[in-house]
Design a protein around this motif. Structure first.
Motif, PDB file in Angstrom:
ATOM      1  N   GLY A   1       9.028  54.760  42.259  1.00 36.02           N
ATOM      2  CA  GLY A   1       9.730  55.998  41.925  1.00 36.02           C
ATOM      3  C   GLY A   1       9.438  56.453  40.506  1.00 36.02           C
ATOM      4  O   GLY A   1       9.292  57.650  40.237  1.00 36.02           O
ATOM      5  N   ARG A   2       9.327  55.491  39.579  1.00 31.31           N
ATOM      6  CA  ARG A   2       8.986  55.831  38.197  1.00 31.31           C
ATOM      7  C   ARG A   2       7.626  56.519  38.142  1.00 31.31           C
ATOM      8  O   ARG A   2       7.458  57.525  37.470  1.00 31.31           O
ATOM      9  N   GLN A   3       6.657  55.975  38.861  1.00 31.80           N
ATOM     10  CA  GLN A   3       5.313  56.551  38.826  1.00 31.80           C
ATOM     11  C   GLN A   3       5.286  57.943  39.457  1.00 31.80           C
ATOM     12  O   GLN A   3       4.585  58.833  38.976  1.00 31.80           O
ATOM     13  N   LEU A   4       6.054  58.139  40.512  1.00 34.91           N
ATOM     14  CA  LEU A   4       6.138  59.478  41.104  1.00 34.91           C
ATOM     15  C   LEU A   4       6.770  60.468  40.136  1.00 34.91           C
ATOM     16  O   LEU A   4       6.354  61.630  40.060  1.00 34.91           O
ATOM     17  N   THR A   5       7.759  60.005  39.368  1.00 36.06           N
ATOM     18  CA  THR A   5       8.398  60.870  38.394  1.00 36.06           C
ATOM     19  C   THR A   5       7.463  61.171  37.232  1.00 36.06           C
ATOM     20  O   THR A   5       7.445  62.301  36.716  1.00 36.06           O
TER      21      THR A   5
ATOM     22  N   PRO B   1      11.069  47.395  54.464  1.00 37.16           N
ATOM     23  CA  PRO B   1      11.184  48.560  55.366  1.00 37.16           C
ATOM     24  C   PRO B   1      12.621  48.890  55.785  1.00 37.16           C
ATOM     25  O   PRO B   1      12.903  50.004  56.194  1.00 37.16           O
ATOM     26  N   GLN B   2      13.527  47.931  55.655  1.00 37.54           N
ATOM     27  CA  GLN B   2      14.911  48.144  56.074  1.00 37.54           C
ATOM     28  C   GLN B   2      15.725  48.944  55.061  1.00 37.54           C
ATOM     29  O   GLN B   2      16.823  49.404  55.382  1.00 37.54           O
ATOM     30  N   TYR B   3      15.217  49.057  53.830  1.00 41.18           N
ATOM     31  CA  TYR B   3      16.036  49.591  52.751  1.00 41.18           C
ATOM     32  C   TYR B   3      15.383  50.768  52.037  1.00 41.18           C
ATOM     33  O   TYR B   3      14.180  50.789  51.827  1.00 41.18           O
ATOM     34  N   THR B   4      16.241  51.705  51.643  1.00 45.76           N
ATOM     35  CA  THR B   4      15.854  52.680  50.628  1.00 45.76           C
ATOM     36  C   THR B   4      16.193  52.019  49.295  1.00 45.76           C
ATOM     37  O   THR B   4      16.849  50.962  49.258  1.00 45.76           O
ATOM     38  N   LEU B   5      15.827  52.649  48.201  1.00 44.08           N
ATOM     39  CA  LEU B   5      16.199  52.088  46.899  1.00 44.08           C
ATOM     40  C   LEU B   5      17.720  51.993  46.786  1.00 44.08           C
ATOM     41  O   LEU B   5      18.259  50.970  46.366  1.00 44.08           O
ATOM     42  N   LEU B   6      18.404  53.037  47.218  1.00 42.45           N
ATOM     43  CA  LEU B   6      19.867  53.065  47.119  1.00 42.45           C
ATOM     44  C   LEU B   6      20.517  51.951  47.944  1.00 42.45           C
ATOM     45  O   LEU B   6      21.400  51.243  47.455  1.00 42.45           O
TER      46      LEU B   6
ATOM     47  N   GLU C   1      13.189  41.769  44.133  1.00 40.91           N
ATOM     48  CA  GLU C   1      11.793  42.216  44.107  1.00 40.91           C
ATOM     49  C   GLU C   1      11.643  43.576  44.783  1.00 40.91           C
ATOM     50  O   GLU C   1      10.906  44.440  44.295  1.00 40.91           O
ATOM     51  N   VAL C   2      12.330  43.794  45.890  1.00 35.51           N
ATOM     52  CA  VAL C   2      12.268  45.078  46.583  1.00 35.51           C
ATOM     53  C   VAL C   2      12.769  46.202  45.662  1.00 35.51           C
ATOM     54  O   VAL C   2      12.134  47.255  45.548  1.00 35.51           O
ATOM     55  N   VAL C   3      13.877  45.968  44.985  1.00 34.14           N
ATOM     56  CA  VAL C   3      14.426  46.975  44.077  1.00 34.14           C
ATOM     57  C   VAL C   3      13.442  47.254  42.947  1.00 34.14           C
ATOM     58  O   VAL C   3      13.183  48.417  42.602  1.00 34.14           O
ATOM     59  N   ALA C   4      12.860  46.198  42.384  1.00 31.38           N
ATOM     60  CA  ALA C   4      11.894  46.391  41.297  1.00 31.38           C
ATOM     61  C   ALA C   4      10.692  47.201  41.774  1.00 31.38           C
ATOM     62  O   ALA C   4      10.236  48.124  41.084  1.00 31.38           O
ATOM     63  N   ARG C   5      10.186  46.892  42.963  1.00 33.47           N
ATOM     64  CA  ARG C   5       9.031  47.620  43.494  1.00 33.47           C
ATOM     65  C   ARG C   5       9.351  49.080  43.758  1.00 33.47           C
ATOM     66  O   ARG C   5       8.587  49.975  43.416  1.00 33.47           O
ATOM     67  N   LYS C   6      10.496  49.315  44.398  1.00 36.66           N
ATOM     68  CA  LYS C   6      10.869  50.694  44.728  1.00 36.66           C
ATOM     69  C   LYS C   6      11.149  51.501  43.463  1.00 36.66           C
ATOM     70  O   LYS C   6      10.763  52.673  43.370  1.00 36.66           O
ATOM     71  N   ALA C   7      11.783  50.885  42.483  1.00 40.00           N
ATOM     72  CA  ALA C   7      12.045  51.584  41.224  1.00 40.00           C
ATOM     73  C   ALA C   7      10.735  51.887  40.500  1.00 40.00           C
ATOM     74  O   ALA C   7      10.563  52.993  39.959  1.00 40.00           O
TER      75      ALA C   7
ATOM     76  N   THR D   1      11.190  37.568  52.859  1.00 38.82           N
ATOM     77  CA  THR D   1      10.231  37.977  51.831  1.00 38.82           C
ATOM     78  C   THR D   1      10.472  39.445  51.518  1.00 38.82           C
ATOM     79  O   THR D   1      11.058  40.176  52.336  1.00 38.82           O
ATOM     80  N   PRO D   2      10.005  39.900  50.363  1.00 40.98           N
ATOM     81  CA  PRO D   2      10.138  41.330  50.077  1.00 40.98           C
ATOM     82  C   PRO D   2       9.481  42.187  51.156  1.00 40.98           C
ATOM     83  O   PRO D   2      10.038  43.210  51.552  1.00 40.98           O
ATOM     84  N   GLU D   3       8.330  41.744  51.637  1.00 43.56           N
ATOM     85  CA  GLU D   3       7.616  42.509  52.664  1.00 43.56           C
ATOM     86  C   GLU D   3       8.403  42.586  53.969  1.00 43.56           C
ATOM     87  O   GLU D   3       8.338  43.592  54.676  1.00 43.56           O
ATOM     88  N   SER D   4       9.142  41.525  54.291  1.00 44.16           N
ATOM     89  CA  SER D   4       9.885  41.525  55.560  1.00 44.16           C
ATOM     90  C   SER D   4      11.140  42.382  55.510  1.00 44.16           C
ATOM     91  O   SER D   4      11.589  42.879  56.538  1.00 44.16           O
TER      92      SER D   4
END
Length: 131
Positions: A61-65, A9-14, A52-58, A3-6
């Motif tokens: 990051g968009r909102q922080l920017t 935590p293992q990944y950064t966006l990159l 899904e993880v990439v979409a969430r992290k992006a 799952t995205p939740e599982s």
């Protein structure tokens, strides 16, 4: 189960994008006749979860920017233009994100915003008509 939740935590966006790209290339090569590259069910589910993880992290990051752009003096018209949308739509999406951050505060594995963070984020966001 993947799952995205599982896996988040293992990944950064990159690193998530790199793994997603690796799996997509393998899957596209399989479509070109290379069965050795075909992903099995586990690989395909990982590919979906990574998407899904990439979409969430992006999105995060968009909102922080957006917040940083507001702090740097950008107007909602400028932010909307940079996002290819209206100032109203950009502001509404950002305020929904603030609401979401408030809702997840204190949940296991989630940081979210406490009341002080929410107040600060709303102050930075201002209204869509503010410069």
């Amino acid at each position: 189960m993947t799952t995205p939740e599982s896996i988040e935590p293992q990944y950064t966006l990159l690193t998530a994008v790199a793994r997603l790209d690796e799996l997509r290339v393998r899957e596209s090569l399989a479509g070109a006749g290379s069965d050795a590259e075909a992903l099995d069910r586990t690989g395909l589910l990982e590919l979906l979860a990574l998407s899904e993880v990439v979409a969430r992290k992006a999105a995060y990051g968009r909102q922080l920017t957006i917040r940083a752009a507001r702090e740097a003096g950008a107007s909602w018209s400028q932010i909307g233009a940079a996002l290819g949308t209206s100032k109203q739509a950009a502001w509404e999406a950002h305020t929904r994100w603030i609401d979401t951050q408030a809702a997840v505060h204190g949940q296991p594995g989630r940081m979210g915003f406490d009341e002080a963070d929410v107040a600060q984020a709303r102050a930075v966001a201002g209204s869509p008509d503010e410069g």
